[in-house]
Write a protein that holds these residues in place. Structure first.
Motif, PDB file in Angstrom:
ATOM      1  N   SER A   1       0.827  -1.250  -0.013  1.00  0.00           N
ATOM      2  CA  SER A   1       0.228  -0.116   0.032  1.00  0.00           C
ATOM      3  C   SER A   1       0.925   1.286  -0.101  1.00  0.00           C
ATOM      4  O   SER A   1       2.181   1.161   0.344  1.00  0.00           O
ATOM      5  CB  SER A   1      -0.905   0.117   1.222  1.00  0.00           C
ATOM      6  OG  SER A   1       0.099   0.117   2.574  1.00  0.00           O
ATOM      7  N   LEU A   2       0.149   2.436  -0.026  1.00  0.00           N
ATOM      8  CA  LEU A   2       1.067   3.664  -0.101  1.00  0.00           C
ATOM      9  C   LEU A   2       1.483   4.144   1.166  1.00  0.00           C
ATOM     10  O   LEU A   2       2.522   5.102   1.160  1.00  0.00           O
ATOM     11  CB  LEU A   2       0.312   4.636  -0.978  1.00  0.00           C
ATOM     12  CG  LEU A   2      -0.073   4.451  -2.338  1.00  0.00           C
ATOM     13  CD1 LEU A   2      -1.045   5.618  -3.068  1.00  0.00           C
ATOM     14  CD2 LEU A   2       1.127   4.225  -3.206  1.00  0.00           C
ATOM     15  N   GLU A   3       0.744   3.949   2.106  1.00  0.00           N
ATOM     16  CA  GLU A   3       1.084   4.104   3.403  1.00  0.00           C
ATOM     17  C   GLU A   3       0.574   3.004   4.563  1.00  0.00           C
ATOM     18  O   GLU A   3       0.275   1.754   4.285  1.00  0.00           O
ATOM     19  CB  GLU A   3       0.393   5.386   3.826  1.00  0.00           C
ATOM     20  CG  GLU A   3      -1.043   5.094   3.774  1.00  0.00           C
ATOM     21  CD  GLU A   3      -1.648   6.545   4.153  1.00  0.00           C
ATOM     22  OE1 GLU A   3      -3.044   6.775   4.425  1.00  0.00           O
ATOM     23  OE2 GLU A   3      -1.143   7.571   4.122  1.00  0.00           O
TER      24      GLU A   3
ATOM     25  N   ILE B   1      -4.829   1.613  -8.174  1.00  0.00           N
ATOM     26  CA  ILE B   1      -3.377   1.775  -8.125  1.00  0.00           C
ATOM     27  C   ILE B   1      -2.651   0.753  -7.569  1.00  0.00           C
ATOM     28  O   ILE B   1      -3.209  -0.141  -7.021  1.00  0.00           O
ATOM     29  CB  ILE B   1      -3.235   3.255  -7.104  1.00  0.00           C
ATOM     30  CG1 ILE B   1      -3.750   2.894  -5.772  1.00  0.00           C
ATOM     31  CG2 ILE B   1      -3.527   4.434  -7.783  1.00  0.00           C
ATOM     32  CD1 ILE B   1      -3.323   4.010  -4.715  1.00  0.00           C
ATOM     33  N   ASN B   2      -1.169   0.696  -7.478  1.00  0.00           N
ATOM     34  CA  ASN B   2      -0.685  -0.345  -7.016  1.00  0.00           C
ATOM     35  C   ASN B   2      -0.766  -1.715  -7.927  1.00  0.00           C
ATOM     36  O   ASN B   2      -0.761  -2.764  -7.115  1.00  0.00           O
ATOM     37  CB  ASN B   2      -0.770  -0.568  -5.559  1.00  0.00           C
ATOM     38  CG  ASN B   2       0.294  -1.137  -4.795  1.00  0.00           C
ATOM     39  OD1 ASN B   2       1.510  -1.111  -5.107  1.00  0.00           O
ATOM     40  ND2 ASN B   2      -0.082  -2.015  -3.999  1.00  0.00           N
ATOM     41  N   MET B   3      -0.934  -1.160  -9.175  1.00  0.00           N
ATOM     42  CA  MET B   3      -1.489  -2.654 -10.028  1.00  0.00           C
ATOM     43  C   MET B   3      -0.360  -3.076 -10.992  1.00  0.00           C
ATOM     44  O   MET B   3       0.511  -2.211 -11.366  1.00  0.00           O
ATOM     45  CB  MET B   3      -2.938  -2.531 -10.464  1.00  0.00           C
ATOM     46  CG  MET B   3      -4.027  -2.404  -9.741  1.00  0.00           C
ATOM     47  SD  MET B   3      -5.492  -1.986 -10.812  1.00  0.00           S
ATOM     48  CE  MET B   3      -5.667  -3.426 -11.380  1.00  0.00           C
ATOM     49  N   LYS B   4      -0.350  -4.263 -11.532  1.00  0.00           N
ATOM     50  CA  LYS B   4       0.525  -4.726 -12.541  1.00  0.00           C
ATOM     51  C   LYS B   4       0.404  -3.915 -13.829  1.00  0.00           C
ATOM     52  O   LYS B   4      -1.018  -3.595 -14.083  1.00  0.00           O
ATOM     53  CB  LYS B   4       0.650  -6.259 -12.508  1.00  0.00           C
ATOM     54  CG  LYS B   4       1.244  -6.771 -11.390  1.00  0.00           C
ATOM     55  CD  LYS B   4       1.373  -8.412 -11.570  1.00  0.00           C
ATOM     56  CE  LYS B   4       1.743  -9.033 -10.278  1.00  0.00           C
ATOM     57  NZ  LYS B   4       3.114  -8.675  -9.762  1.00  0.00           N
ATOM     58  N   LEU B   5       1.168  -3.623 -14.738  1.00  0.00           N
ATOM     59  CA  LEU B   5       1.208  -3.146 -15.922  1.00  0.00           C
ATOM     60  C   LEU B   5       0.144  -3.658 -16.917  1.00  0.00           C
ATOM     61  O   LEU B   5      -0.774  -2.953 -17.355  1.00  0.00           O
ATOM     62  CB  LEU B   5       2.375  -2.988 -16.692  1.00  0.00           C
ATOM     63  CG  LEU B   5       3.365  -2.325 -15.812  1.00  0.00           C
ATOM     64  CD1 LEU B   5       4.760  -2.003 -16.688  1.00  0.00           C
ATOM     65  CD2 LEU B   5       3.389  -0.928 -15.378  1.00  0.00           C
TER      66      LEU B   5
ATOM     67  N   GLU C   1       2.590   8.161 -18.447  1.00  0.00           N
ATOM     68  CA  GLU C   1       2.842   8.918 -17.229  1.00  0.00           C
ATOM     69  C   GLU C   1       1.717   8.385 -16.149  1.00  0.00           C
ATOM     70  O   GLU C   1       1.821   8.080 -15.108  1.00  0.00           O
ATOM     71  CB  GLU C   1       2.702  10.278 -17.103  1.00  0.00           C
ATOM     72  CG  GLU C   1       2.641  10.974 -15.990  1.00  0.00           C
ATOM     73  CD  GLU C   1       2.438  12.555 -16.055  1.00  0.00           C
ATOM     74  OE1 GLU C   1       2.546  13.065 -15.165  1.00  0.00           O
ATOM     75  OE2 GLU C   1       2.360  13.002 -17.414  1.00  0.00           O
ATOM     76  N   ASP C   2       0.562   8.059 -16.821  1.00  0.00           N
ATOM     77  CA  ASP C   2      -0.673   7.703 -16.011  1.00  0.00           C
ATOM     78  C   ASP C   2      -0.424   6.230 -15.509  1.00  0.00           C
ATOM     79  O   ASP C   2      -0.588   5.718 -14.668  1.00  0.00           O
ATOM     80  CB  ASP C   2      -1.921   7.494 -16.916  1.00  0.00           C
ATOM     81  CG  ASP C   2      -2.333   9.238 -17.341  1.00  0.00           C
ATOM     82  OD1 ASP C   2      -2.010   9.880 -16.333  1.00  0.00           O
ATOM     83  OD2 ASP C   2      -3.092   9.560 -18.102  1.00  0.00           O
ATOM     84  N   LEU C   3       0.164   5.359 -16.536  1.00  0.00           N
ATOM     85  CA  LEU C   3       0.323   4.005 -16.477  1.00  0.00           C
ATOM     86  C   LEU C   3       1.429   3.736 -15.065  1.00  0.00           C
ATOM     87  O   LEU C   3       1.378   2.825 -14.348  1.00  0.00           O
ATOM     88  CB  LEU C   3       1.096   3.162 -17.741  1.00  0.00           C
ATOM     89  CG  LEU C   3       1.176   1.989 -17.418  1.00  0.00           C
ATOM     90  CD1 LEU C   3       0.114   0.930 -17.366  1.00  0.00           C
ATOM     91  CD2 LEU C   3       1.854   1.388 -18.837  1.00  0.00           C
ATOM     92  N   TRP C   4       2.367   4.563 -15.313  1.00  0.00           N
ATOM     93  CA  TRP C   4       3.697   4.480 -14.109  1.00  0.00           C
ATOM     94  C   TRP C   4       2.815   5.027 -12.474  1.00  0.00           C
ATOM     95  O   TRP C   4       2.967   4.231 -11.782  1.00  0.00           O
ATOM     96  CB  TRP C   4       4.520   5.565 -14.363  1.00  0.00           C
ATOM     97  CG  TRP C   4       5.484   5.958 -13.445  1.00  0.00           C
ATOM     98  CD1 TRP C   4       6.026   5.219 -12.429  1.00  0.00           C
ATOM     99  CD2 TRP C   4       5.837   7.446 -12.925  1.00  0.00           C
ATOM    100  NE1 TRP C   4       6.747   5.858 -11.543  1.00  0.00           N
ATOM    101  CE2 TRP C   4       6.741   6.997 -11.910  1.00  0.00           C
ATOM    102  CE3 TRP C   4       5.466   8.534 -13.242  1.00  0.00           C
ATOM    103  CZ2 TRP C   4       6.832   8.323 -11.144  1.00  0.00           C
ATOM    104  CZ3 TRP C   4       5.608   9.773 -12.586  1.00  0.00           C
ATOM    105  CH2 TRP C   4       6.679   9.523 -11.532  1.00  0.00           C
ATOM    106  N   LYS C   5       1.919   6.109 -12.695  1.00  0.00           N
ATOM    107  CA  LYS C   5       1.420   6.503 -11.436  1.00  0.00           C
ATOM    108  C   LYS C   5       0.570   5.795 -10.844  1.00  0.00           C
ATOM    109  O   LYS C   5       0.177   5.589  -9.766  1.00  0.00           O
ATOM    110  CB  LYS C   5       0.854   7.723 -11.849  1.00  0.00           C
ATOM    111  CG  LYS C   5       1.810   9.168 -11.889  1.00  0.00           C
ATOM    112  CD  LYS C   5       1.176  10.383 -11.819  1.00  0.00           C
ATOM    113  CE  LYS C   5       2.269  11.688 -11.890  1.00  0.00           C
ATOM    114  NZ  LYS C   5       1.592  12.876 -11.905  1.00  0.00           N
ATOM    115  N   MET C   6      -0.208   4.914 -11.586  1.00  0.00           N
ATOM    116  CA  MET C   6      -1.238   3.801 -11.342  1.00  0.00           C
ATOM    117  C   MET C   6      -0.660   2.379 -10.907  1.00  0.00           C
ATOM    118  O   MET C   6      -1.178   1.586 -10.299  1.00  0.00           O
ATOM    119  CB  MET C   6      -2.249   3.741 -12.114  1.00  0.00           C
ATOM    120  CG  MET C   6      -3.196   4.891 -12.079  1.00  0.00           C
ATOM    121  SD  MET C   6      -4.942   4.617 -12.871  1.00  0.00           S
ATOM    122  CE  MET C   6      -4.186   4.724 -14.763  1.00  0.00           C
TER     123      MET C   6
END
Length: 534
Positions: free
Chosen positions: A268-270, A469-473, A486-491
């Motif tokens: 997770s992000l936090e 978010i935090n998913m595989k490409l 950029e969106d792909l990277w951020k998610m």
């Protein structure tokens, strides 16, 4: 030097494109990073595709498009004349007015190649193209003066290499000294005189008996489970030297094992910190990568317990198997797979002795001898539990810890001196290069990536969704369809706003693999920066 003319690098370099009619995997070259030269590439199977290979000649300047800024450049030596490389490793004929080595040192001096990082462009994989370096300016004295200066450089390089070889020898001796200290600690050599002065110390058997009683109490209180392992005692390479009042016990006799059993925990992000095998180095815990798990995932550890300061972390699988570190961090954390926490049954036990023991060569050999697996080798918890180790009396453990700490601190001080000497030697050689070759002061016009990304964000259809978010490409592209990089990277699972550069590198590395090797993802034709599924 001020009177030397400046010329564009493109006037001296002509890309060689002599196609190999009969390409062979046994005839390939590669350029090593960190300015370590050109060498024959190990034989590998060719990937399916229409990759073209080109004949390379001795004396040509060569570089790796993806890694020029990491020091992947050099001059093709005579023994590699006629070898091949793809267009990703271009080679150049050098004009008669210039020695190839003059261009080599142009990139090396002042570590100029590191400044080319911003030149790398691309989505799936970032590259530096020949036309990007052609505009660089280089001083070009006549060949007689070039030769004279190159001879001076070679003399300085020879002296510098002699100094560095001596430093490398000092580093090797320091490694041997550390190993010797740990060996003497495990065998009681460090406390030989102390034992003579203290003949009536309490035996280690009494220490083990205290641990046994504590363990039985914890089992009765149902704080830990009765171990039902059926593995037999490991005997190979376990011929530890024992002194009077020492004894032998297994890891299972001393420690409770805390590990994560199940699927890789969702990040997770936090939340709570997650310590992975990447964080555990040989003797210490490194901060990177910084990753988190949710409170829910962390709470699952209530079943097996939580790592505490003074516990010992251990890598059980992969190329860093056997790496171990003493816990000394100001935060609570969860453990990922491939790691185990050794937590002593006695709360106030001196775990540092066992930490030093695990760093010992003999213990590391036992681990390697008992690893299993084919693709990824590892050692099972049940095996670890049955490794016998030498146990000194508790009072002697304290003395050993004190002595080892002092000796290793001396080693660290010596290492700092050696490191400083190495840095000074490298700096001195760079100073000589700059004095002999001059500084062209090339102005590297690199586009501001942040400003560029903001501009693109305002002019494109943004599909970023903070609920996915935090998913595989591949999963993200299945869910959203075509996405801007950029969106792909951020998610993606790689996004980390606290460590942007490392985050982007990991993202592009995976993206490159999926585009060029797995071929599950592709760049959208005529829509720059967009990615979609194949």
């Amino acid at each position: 030097m001020k009177n030397w003319p400046k010329v564009k690098l493109g006037t001296l370099l002509t890309e060689s494109k002599v196609l190999s009619e009969n390409p062979s995997t046994d005839n390939r070259i590669r350029v090593k990073l960190n300015v370590l030269g050109v060498e024959k590439r190990p034989v590998t199977k060719d990937k399916k595709g229409a990759t073209k290979y080109y004949i390379r000649k001795a004396g040509q300047f060569i570089y790796g498009k993806q890694n020029l800024h990491k020091g992947a450049f050099g001059i093709i030596p005579k023994e590699l004349d006629g070898f091949e490389s793809s267009q990703d490793i271009p080679a150049f004929d050098v004009d008669d007015s210039c020695y190839p080595e003059w261009i080599f040192y142009f990139f090396k001096k002042g570590n100029f190649y590191l400044k080319l990082d911003g030149f790398a462009k691309g989505v799936g994989s970032k590259r530096i193209q020949p036309n990007q370096i052609y505009d660089l300016e280089i001083y070009l004295p006549n060949k007689d003066e070039q030769k004279k200066i190159l001879n001076e450089i070679k003399k300085a390089e020879f002296k510098n290499r002699e100094i560095l070889n001596e430093i490398y020898l000092q580093e090797e001796n320091l490694v041997r000294l550390r190993k010797s200290i740990l060996k003497d600690a495990a065998e009681g050599v460090l406390t030989m005189d102390w034992r003579k002065e203290h003949p009536n110390i309490e035996s280690a058997d009494i220490f083990i008996q205290k641990i046994k009683l504590k363990k039985e109490s914890l089992i009765k209180q149902k704080k830990i489970k009765q171990d039902k392992s059926t593995d037999s005692l490991i005997t190979d390479n376990c011929d530890w030297k024992l002194n009077n009042s020492w004894t032998i016990a297994t890891l299972n006799d001393i420690f409770s094992f805390i590990d994560y059993r199940g699927k890789t925990p969702s990040k997770s992000l936090e939340g709570k910190r997650l310590i992975t095998a990447k964080n555990i180095r040989f003797g210490y815990i490194q901060d990177e990568p910084i990753e988190y798990v949710s409170q829910d995932v962390y709470d699952k550890y209530m079943i097996r317990g939580f790592p505490k300061n003074k516990d010992i972390l251990f890598v059980t699988e992969g190329h860093t198997i056997g790496y171990t570190a003493l816990v000394d961090v100001p935060f609570e954390f969860a453990l990922a797979q491939r790691t185990i926490c050794f937590q002593p049954y006695l709360e106030k036990m001196e775990t540092e002795f066992f930490f030093y023991l695990f760093l010992n060569d003999q213990f590391q050999s036992i681990i390697l001898d008992n690893q299993t697996g084919s693709a990824v080798k590892g050692i099972k918890s049940s095996k670890l539990k049955m490794i016998p180790i030498p146990i000194p009396p508790i009072d002697e453990q304290k003395i050993i810890i004190k002595k080892v700490k002092g000796l290793l601190k001396n080693c660290s001080n010596l290492n700092e001196v050696i490191r400083s000497n190495k840095e000074n030697s490298v700096k001195l050689f760079q100073t000589i290069l700059l004095e002999l070759l001059g500084e062209e002061n090339n102005k590297l016009i690199v586009e501001n990536k942040t400003r560029r990304n903001v501009k693109k964000s305002l002019s494109r259809d943004i599909k970023y969704n903070d609920k996915t978010i935090n998913m595989k490409l591949v999963e993200l592209l299945k869910l959203h369809g075509k996405l801007h990089a950029e969106d792909l990277w951020k998610m993606s699972e790689y996004y980390d706003d606290k460590n942007i550069n490392d985050s982007i590198d990991k993202f592009y590395s995976d993206l490159k693999t999926k585009i060029e090797i797995e071929k599950t993802i592709k760049e959208v034709t005529n829509e720059k920066g967009y990615i979609e599924l194949v």
